[in-house]
Design a protein around this motif. Structure first.
Motif, PDB file in Angstrom:
ATOM      1  N   SER A   6       4.193   9.292  -1.023  1.00 59.67           N
ATOM      2  CA  SER A   6       4.616  10.352  -1.943  1.00 59.67           C
ATOM      3  C   SER A   6       3.928  11.645  -1.538  1.00 59.67           C
ATOM      4  O   SER A   6       2.789  11.631  -1.086  1.00 59.67           O
ATOM      5  N   VAL A   7       4.654  12.745  -1.756  1.00 56.47           N
ATOM      6  CA  VAL A   7       4.166  14.061  -1.347  1.00 56.47           C
ATOM      7  C   VAL A   7       3.966  14.910  -2.602  1.00 56.47           C
ATOM      8  O   VAL A   7       4.922  15.135  -3.351  1.00 56.47           O
ATOM      9  N   VAL A   8       2.748  15.377  -2.839  1.00 54.70           N
ATOM     10  CA  VAL A   8       2.521  16.237  -4.019  1.00 54.70           C
ATOM     11  C   VAL A   8       3.140  17.612  -3.781  1.00 54.70           C
ATOM     12  O   VAL A   8       3.421  17.998  -2.640  1.00 54.70           O
ATOM     13  N   HIS A   9       3.334  18.357  -4.865  1.00 54.93           N
ATOM     14  CA  HIS A   9       3.783  19.749  -4.751  1.00 54.93           C
ATOM     15  C   HIS A   9       2.758  20.506  -3.909  1.00 54.93           C
ATOM     16  O   HIS A   9       1.552  20.262  -4.022  1.00 54.93           O
ATOM     17  N   TRP A  10       3.223  21.435  -3.093  1.00 56.39           N
ATOM     18  CA  TRP A  10       2.301  22.140  -2.190  1.00 56.39           C
ATOM     19  C   TRP A  10       1.322  23.046  -2.921  1.00 56.39           C
ATOM     20  O   TRP A  10       0.334  23.496  -2.365  1.00 56.39           O
ATOM     21  N   HIS A  11       1.582  23.320  -4.202  1.00 52.75           N
ATOM     22  CA  HIS A  11       0.718  24.249  -4.935  1.00 52.75           C
ATOM     23  C   HIS A  11      -0.435  23.514  -5.609  1.00 52.75           C
ATOM     24  O   HIS A  11      -0.218  22.599  -6.393  1.00 52.75           O
ATOM     25  N   LEU A  12      -1.642  23.921  -5.300  1.00 51.70           N
ATOM     26  CA  LEU A  12      -2.839  23.316  -5.912  1.00 51.70           C
ATOM     27  C   LEU A  12      -3.416  24.296  -6.918  1.00 51.70           C
ATOM     28  O   LEU A  12      -3.683  25.446  -6.585  1.00 51.70           O
ATOM     29  N   ASP A  13      -3.575  23.837  -8.180  1.00 51.62           N
ATOM     30  CA  ASP A  13      -4.197  24.742  -9.154  1.00 51.62           C
ATOM     31  C   ASP A  13      -5.456  24.095  -9.718  1.00 51.62           C
ATOM     32  O   ASP A  13      -5.922  23.079  -9.198  1.00 51.62           O
ATOM     33  N   ASP A  14      -5.982  24.661 -10.795  1.00 53.42           N
ATOM     34  CA  ASP A  14      -7.254  24.159 -11.326  1.00 53.42           C
ATOM     35  C   ASP A  14      -7.167  22.719 -11.820  1.00 53.42           C
ATOM     36  O   ASP A  14      -8.174  22.029 -11.923  1.00 53.42           O
ATOM     37  N   LYS A  15      -5.955  22.262 -12.132  1.00 52.77           N
ATOM     38  CA  LYS A  15      -5.809  20.874 -12.603  1.00 52.77           C
ATOM     39  C   LYS A  15      -5.649  19.914 -11.419  1.00 52.77           C
ATOM     40  O   LYS A  15      -5.558  18.713 -11.583  1.00 52.77           O
ATOM     41  N   GLY A  16      -5.543  20.467 -10.236  1.00 50.68           N
ATOM     42  CA  GLY A  16      -5.429  19.615  -9.042  1.00 50.68           C
ATOM     43  C   GLY A  16      -3.996  19.494  -8.568  1.00 50.68           C
ATOM     44  O   GLY A  16      -3.108  20.226  -9.019  1.00 50.68           O
ATOM     45  N   TRP A  17      -3.769  18.561  -7.677  1.00 51.06           N
ATOM     46  CA  TRP A  17      -2.429  18.337  -7.122  1.00 51.06           C
ATOM     47  C   TRP A  17      -1.539  17.678  -8.156  1.00 51.06           C
ATOM     48  O   TRP A  17      -1.998  16.839  -8.921  1.00 51.06           O
ATOM     49  N   ARG A  18      -0.261  18.007  -8.131  1.00 55.06           N
ATOM     50  CA  ARG A  18       0.653  17.362  -9.083  1.00 55.06           C
ATOM     51  C   ARG A  18       1.914  16.880  -8.363  1.00 55.06           C
ATOM     52  O   ARG A  18       2.264  17.407  -7.302  1.00 55.06           O
ATOM     53  N   PHE A  19       2.563  15.901  -8.970  1.00 60.02           N
ATOM     54  CA  PHE A  19       3.838  15.403  -8.449  1.00 60.02           C
ATOM     55  C   PHE A  19       4.976  16.147  -9.114  1.00 60.02           C
ATOM     56  O   PHE A  19       4.798  16.734 -10.192  1.00 60.02           O
ATOM     57  N   LEU A  20       6.143  16.081  -8.501  1.00 55.48           N
ATOM     58  CA  LEU A  20       7.310  16.675  -9.150  1.00 55.48           C
ATOM     59  C   LEU A  20       7.899  15.665 -10.125  1.00 55.48           C
ATOM     60  O   LEU A  20       7.659  14.465 -10.001  1.00 55.48           O
ATOM     61  N   PRO A  48      -5.871  12.896   1.485  1.00 53.69           N
ATOM     62  CA  PRO A  48      -4.980  11.768   1.242  1.00 53.69           C
ATOM     63  C   PRO A  48      -5.644  10.669   0.417  1.00 53.69           C
ATOM     64  O   PRO A  48      -6.859  10.544   0.402  1.00 53.69           O
ATOM     65  N   VAL A  49      -4.770   9.876  -0.225  1.00 54.82           N
ATOM     66  CA  VAL A  49      -5.219   8.688  -0.951  1.00 54.82           C
ATOM     67  C   VAL A  49      -4.404   7.501  -0.439  1.00 54.82           C
ATOM     68  O   VAL A  49      -3.174   7.558  -0.402  1.00 54.82           O
ATOM     69  N   LEU A  50      -5.103   6.445  -0.051  1.00 53.64           N
ATOM     70  CA  LEU A  50      -4.415   5.197   0.292  1.00 53.64           C
ATOM     71  C   LEU A  50      -4.595   4.261  -0.901  1.00 53.64           C
ATOM     72  O   LEU A  50      -5.721   3.929  -1.286  1.00 53.64           O
ATOM     73  N   TRP A  51      -3.488   3.854  -1.468  1.00 49.90           N
ATOM     74  CA  TRP A  51      -3.480   3.183  -2.773  1.00 49.90           C
ATOM     75  C   TRP A  51      -2.988   1.748  -2.637  1.00 49.90           C
ATOM     76  O   TRP A  51      -2.077   1.478  -1.848  1.00 49.90           O
ATOM     77  N   ASP A  52      -3.568   0.844  -3.444  1.00 51.43           N
ATOM     78  CA  ASP A  52      -3.106  -0.547  -3.467  1.00 51.43           C
ATOM     79  C   ASP A  52      -2.272  -0.782  -4.729  1.00 51.43           C
ATOM     80  O   ASP A  52      -2.792  -0.700  -5.854  1.00 51.43           O
ATOM     81  N   TYR A 111       0.840  -1.212   0.000  1.00 48.06           N
ATOM     82  CA  TYR A 111       0.000   0.000   0.000  1.00 48.06           C
ATOM     83  C   TYR A 111       0.869   1.254   0.000  1.00 48.06           C
ATOM     84  O   TYR A 111       1.996   1.238   0.509  1.00 48.06           O
ATOM     85  N   TRP A 112       0.319   2.311  -0.540  1.00 45.54           N
ATOM     86  CA  TRP A 112       1.077   3.551  -0.691  1.00 45.54           C
ATOM     87  C   TRP A 112       0.172   4.735  -0.344  1.00 45.54           C
ATOM     88  O   TRP A 112      -1.015   4.729  -0.673  1.00 45.54           O
ATOM     89  N   LEU A 113       0.753   5.707   0.340  1.00 50.33           N
ATOM     90  CA  LEU A 113      -0.029   6.858   0.765  1.00 50.33           C
ATOM     91  C   LEU A 113       0.387   8.080  -0.051  1.00 50.33           C
ATOM     92  O   LEU A 113       1.581   8.354  -0.193  1.00 50.33           O
ATOM     93  N   TYR A 114      -0.590   8.800  -0.574  1.00 49.26           N
ATOM     94  CA  TYR A 114      -0.312  10.042  -1.311  1.00 49.26           C
ATOM     95  C   TYR A 114      -0.864  11.207  -0.493  1.00 49.26           C
ATOM     96  O   TYR A 114      -2.052  11.193  -0.127  1.00 49.26           O
ATOM     97  N   VAL A 115      -0.003  12.169  -0.201  1.00 48.82           N
ATOM     98  CA  VAL A 115      -0.412  13.273   0.675  1.00 48.82           C
ATOM     99  C   VAL A 115       0.024  14.625   0.101  1.00 48.82           C
ATOM    100  O   VAL A 115       0.890  14.699  -0.769  1.00 48.82           O
ATOM    101  N   ALA A 116      -0.570  15.679   0.674  1.00 48.12           N
ATOM    102  CA  ALA A 116      -0.100  17.059   0.457  1.00 48.12           C
ATOM    103  C   ALA A 116       0.186  17.596   1.857  1.00 48.12           C
ATOM    104  O   ALA A 116      -0.627  17.397   2.776  1.00 48.12           O
TER     105      ALA A 116
END
Ligand code: GSH
Length: 366
Positions: A68-82, A155-159, A38-43
């Motif tokens: 994994s930690v998304v970029h702290w900036h949220l825009d209209d397309k949503g959260w993004r990874f680096l 957050p998202v908990l992913w399988d 399992y993997w956790l995705y957070v901001a």
């Protein structure tokens, strides 16, 4: 956090309910406990995501459930990874590699467009998505459900086995992490930590329910209100319930003083939690809001009738005690991500995107 908050006709903020609500357990037909599955995705600006990071740390699950930690900036397309750099970040945390991030890194002259386009600060602004090379959090939602039409929240908990979202509701995720599901993979010291002891469950549930509505979500209802009437109603309510919390903690503190003696600060602080004498889920769910209060909710969400640091001495002591004495809380609190995330991602609330320099310090010493 939200780039485009949702409000009803009366201008009141309405939070969308979470769509994926499965659990992980030995009895579950699909989602069985396992290490590395399992993997956790957070901001890091997000208080709901922080609950899951704190619980993951408290329960010794950092080596079992990656993050994994998304970029702290949220825009209209949503959260993004680096975008991944040369170094593989797989299985490590942004703070393991980048070390602590202090407000000294806060570059207040950077424009919103600059920070949004800046993909080079891997491990400072966030991490990459190491499994599929996804660029955006929305890709996880569409992989799970191609016709998904809700918001793409952390957050998202992913399988990683079925490539699906197990759960995207923080209150469920912390219960999953606190359940015995992962006991076989962690040491005895973590197995013994129960954030919802049976004897306190009713009290914790009662506390959580008003804290969620009036404080955790209350600040959002004030900050995202689209008319003065809704704002005034909500901000008044936030402070009524902070008063209630202050009274509750005052009783707690004076009770401990009576038991251990006024000067026995160490003994008092070692037992100074909102419910019972040990750390519980109630502290975990309250903390992310209180630690953000003076920093962003006071100014950005206009919750400015008082501050925690100057006007709520019992809550303030509780906050400082939790932050300075419990590293799972301190390590998962990134003041830079919090300040930048709120003040530069919500143009309706702060159209110019200037991040206030204060208050200083982010948190006072114990
Ligand atoms: N009910 C969810 C709420 C999560 C939530 O609202 N997350 C915000 C960040 S604080 C988010 O990801 N918002 C993105 C968006 O709405 O586009 C939970 O507690 O897990």
């Amino acid at each position: 956090m939200s780039s485009k908050p949702i409000s009803n006709k009366k201008g009141e903020f309405k939070r969308q309910s979470s769509s994926f609500r499965e659990i992980i357990s030995a009895d579950h037909p699909i989602y069985k406990p396992a290490t590395g599955r399992y993997w956790l995705y957070v901001a890091l600006p997000c208080p709901w995501a922080q609950r899951t990071l704190i619980t993951r740390a408290l329960k010794g699950l950092e080596p079992i459930i990656g993050c994994s930690v998304v970029h702290w900036h949220l825009d209209d397309k949503g959260w993004r990874f680096l975008e991944a750099g040369g170094e593989k970040t797989n299985g490590r945390h942004w703070f393991d590699i980048a070390g602590g991030i202090s407000s000294a890194n806060l570059n207040t002259s950077t424009s919103v467009a600059d920070v949004a386009n800046n993909a080079h600060r891997l491990l400072i602004d966030g991490t990459d998505e190491p499994h599929y090379g996804y660029k955006s959090l929305s890709e996880l939602y569409f992989k799970t459900k191609p016709d998904y039409n809700g918001r793409f929240t952390v957050p998202v908990l992913w399988d990683l086995q079925t490539c699906t979202i197990v759960n995207n509701e923080s209150s469920d995720i912390i219960r999953i992490m606190n359940s015995p599901a992962f006991d076989e993979f962690v040491g005895e010291e973590y197995r013994q930590i129960g954030l919802v002891p049976q004897s306190l469950e009713v009290q914790i549930t009662e506390f959580n329910s008003w804290v969620y509505d009036k404080i955790n979500n209350g600040v959002y209802k004030a900050g995202f209100a689209e008319c003065a009437e809704a704002y005034e109603k909500e901000v008044t309510s936030v402070f009524q319930y902070l008063d209630k919390l202050e009274n509750l903690l005052d009783k707690k503190y004076t009770g401990l003083e009576a038991k251990y003696g006024k000067n026995n600060k160490d003994k008092i602080l070692a037992r100074y939690f909102v419910i019972g004498d040990t750390l519980t889920e109630a502290d975990v769910r309250l903390y992310p809001t209180i630690v953000r209060f003076d920093l962003v909710y006071h100014q950005h969400f206009k919750c400015n009738l008082a501050t925690i640091r100057d006007d709520y001495p019992r809550i303030h002591t509780w906050l400082k005690n939790i932050y300075w004495q419990h590293e799972a809380f301190q390590r998962t609190t990134d003041f830079t991500h919090i300040k930048l995330g709120y003040t530069r991602s919500q143009p309706r609330v702060n159209p110019i995107g200037i991040t206030p320099l204060g208050p200083k310090p982010d948190i006072r010493p114990l």
